[in-house]
Design an enzyme around this catalytic site. Structure first.
Site, short mmCIF file in Angstrom:
data_model
loop_
_atom_site.label_atom_id
_atom_site.label_comp_id
_atom_site.label_asym_id
_atom_site.label_seq_id
_atom_site.Cartn_x
_atom_site.Cartn_y
_atom_site.Cartn_z
N CYS A 91 16.70 -12.57 37.62
CA CYS A 91 16.63 -11.36 38.45
C CYS A 91 18.02 -10.76 38.67
O CYS A 91 18.86 -11.37 39.34
CB CYS A 91 15.98 -11.71 39.78
SG CYS A 91 16.08 -10.44 41.04
N CYS A 94 18.93 -10.04 42.36
CA CYS A 94 19.17 -11.31 43.07
C CYS A 94 20.63 -11.74 42.88
O CYS A 94 21.25 -12.27 43.80
CB CYS A 94 18.26 -12.41 42.55
SG CYS A 94 16.51 -12.10 42.79
#
Length: 168
Positions: A91, A94
């Site tokens: 991600c 993230c």
């Protein structure tokens, strides 16, 4: 990253071969912080007796969740408020939010803890806390979820999130 590349030759040496070089050499591998420490008697070498190579920065108030029992002990039973970062290795957002959140939590000087949960390793926790997108951040106090957000926030928004968690 640069440290990993620099110390890769040392970190790839099996501990047994380090210890086999001299029978009185004792080597230890530590997971957190990631390090290898070898204790060598002064009679065996002419350099310092202990060398430690760190491959990651140590954050006292941030930890990775290992399993459900670890989550229970370190998050749900925590006396301090805990911010839980549900993330994934793949991600992109993230990877941006994680360091930002760690920095803001570190500024609190121990008033709040941060748990990191990889949703690919701990799908049961992600399902239990209804994480449908990453990054998702939960704020817990006394084992109860008191606040939540999904997506990236800037440092000011993260500080406001923590102030709300800590209260007046």
């Amino acid at each position: 990253m640069a440290l990993k590349l620099l110390f890769r030759p040392f970190l790839s040496i099996p501990v047994k071969s380090l210890s086999a070089a001299h029978p009185s050499v004792l080597c230890e591998i530590s997971v957190l912080p990631r390090s290898i420490t070898c204790h060598v008697p002064l009679s065996a070498v002419t350099m310092p007796a202990t060398r430690t190579f760190f491959t990651s920065q140590v954050f006292k108030h941030t930890f990775n969740i290992q399993d459900g029992e670890d989550f229970q002990d370190r998050v749900l039973k925590s006396q301090k408020p805990v911010v839980i970062d549900f993330h994934a290795q793949w991600c992109g957002p993230c990877k941006i939010l994680g360091p930002r959140l760690e920095k803001v939590v570190a500024k609190q000087q121990g008033k709040v803890l941060m748990a990191k949960v990889d949703i690919d390793e701990h799908t049961d926790l992600a399902l239990e806390y209804e994480v449908s997108a990453v990054p998702t951040v939960l704020a817990m106090k006394n084992g109860d979820v008191v606040d939540k957000f999904v997506g990236i926030k800037d440092e000011d928004q993260l500080e406001a999130f923590l102030k709300k968690l800590l209260g007046p």
